[in-house]
Every structure is written in structure tokens, then in C-alpha cells.
Design an enzyme around this catalytic site. Sequence first.
Site, short mmCIF file in Angstrom:
data_model
loop_
_atom_site.label_atom_id
_atom_site.label_comp_id
_atom_site.label_asym_id
_atom_site.label_seq_id
_atom_site.Cartn_x
_atom_site.Cartn_y
_atom_site.Cartn_z
N LYS A 23 9.84 -20.02 20.69
CA LYS A 23 9.32 -18.89 21.48
C LYS A 23 8.04 -19.32 22.17
O LYS A 23 7.20 -19.99 21.58
CB LYS A 23 9.02 -17.70 20.56
CG LYS A 23 10.18 -17.19 19.75
CD LYS A 23 11.02 -16.20 20.49
CE LYS A 23 10.24 -14.94 20.83
NZ LYS A 23 10.96 -14.12 21.78
N THR B 146 5.44 -17.62 22.88
CA THR B 146 4.23 -17.08 22.23
C THR B 146 3.69 -18.07 21.20
O THR B 146 2.49 -18.33 21.15
CB THR B 146 4.54 -15.73 21.57
OG1 THR B 146 5.02 -14.83 22.57
CG2 THR B 146 3.31 -15.14 20.89
N TYR B 147 4.58 -18.63 20.39
CA TYR B 147 4.16 -19.61 19.40
C TYR B 147 3.85 -20.96 20.05
O TYR B 147 2.87 -21.62 19.70
CB TYR B 147 5.21 -19.78 18.31
CG TYR B 147 5.17 -18.71 17.24
CD1 TYR B 147 3.99 -18.45 16.54
CD2 TYR B 147 6.30 -17.98 16.91
CE1 TYR B 147 3.95 -17.48 15.55
CE2 TYR B 147 6.26 -17.01 15.91
CZ TYR B 147 5.08 -16.77 15.24
OH TYR B 147 5.03 -15.81 14.25
N GLU C 29 12.55 -25.28 11.01
CA GLU C 29 11.41 -26.17 10.77
C GLU C 29 10.29 -25.73 11.71
O GLU C 29 10.50 -25.61 12.91
CB GLU C 29 11.80 -27.62 11.05
CG GLU C 29 12.94 -28.13 10.18
CD GLU C 29 14.33 -27.80 10.70
OE1 GLU C 29 14.49 -27.61 11.92
OE2 GLU C 29 15.25 -27.72 9.88
#
Length: 183
Positions: free
Chosen positions: A106, A108-109, A132
Amino acid sequence: MPIMPDTWIRQMAREKGMIEPFVEAQKREGVISYGLSSYGYDARVAEEFKIFTDVDSAIVDPKNFASNSFVTRTGDITIPPNSFALAHTVEYFRIPRDTLVVCLGKSTYARCGIIVNVTPLEPEWEGQVTIEISNTTPLPARIYANEGICQFLFFQGASPCEVSYADRAGKYMRQSGVTTPRL
């Protein structure tokens, strides 16, 4: 190998149980988004995490994996700087014989230096997906349980494969929870 749209993903989830539980519309308010998107499905990370630690000075060996390589935590977690965690999806996947699924992190991460890796979900594989998660930053990184962690893209082959993951009796078939390396 065309990428499959939301209409196909919804139909396969409803009729074949391809994704359970299935979130029909993307949830976005106050959370890292998850659910059905235009050409994919944003999965949630469950509450179980295994965070790698050097407390016992274990060696990470994929052929002889030592359980003292990590500590188990639940709920929202913090991954130490330059460290790594294993987690799993809330969702259980059942992949059709003519489909290959690829996972991406994602944004955002990713924009926080948190990288998600998942190997492809092969034709006729099923289970919860072990994820992971790498913290590539020199700072602790927060991961939110039961919120979006990655996006799965579904690619349909021109015809079904000759030998599927189920046919090979793959070692990660029907995995549940965080699954560590197997030989």
C-alpha cells in the site's frame, strides 16, 4: 494475461468464496484502506505478528528455521528500525485454476519506508496469506491490525494451467495464521 476488474473479483468472491470475508466496497474513513478496488482487492493484516529479534542470537536459516528468531505480538505493533515482521491476512483466499495473483504494498505504508512482500498466489492455492513486512527506516514503524496492508491483483490465463499448486500438494496449502518457512 489480463488483469481482472472489480466485477469479476466480486462475482468470484460471492459465487466461489475466492475471498472470505469479502468487503464489497473500499473502506477508507479513518483507516488504511481495505476492500474491493477497481482492479484489485486491498487485504487487511490480522492481529498476529511475529517480529524478528536478536535476543537469542538465532540465525535465520530457511532450511532450519528457529522459532526463537522472533517474538509473537498481537494488536497494533511497532517494528523496530531496520527490522522485519511476519503477519497474515484477515482474509482467506481460494485461487481459481486459471488465475495467478500478485501482491503489491500500500502506498500509505510505502511512503513511510514500510515494504510488504508476498510471493504470488498460485492457481488453486488456498489459505490465509503470510505477509512479510520490512521496516527499512532507522526509526520504529507502526503497523495497524485489521486495516489495509497490501493489494492483490488477479491475472487470468488464456487457459487453465496443466499442473496447479493443489495438484503438486504444495507445502503452504490451506495455511492458517502466520506460517514460517517449511521444506
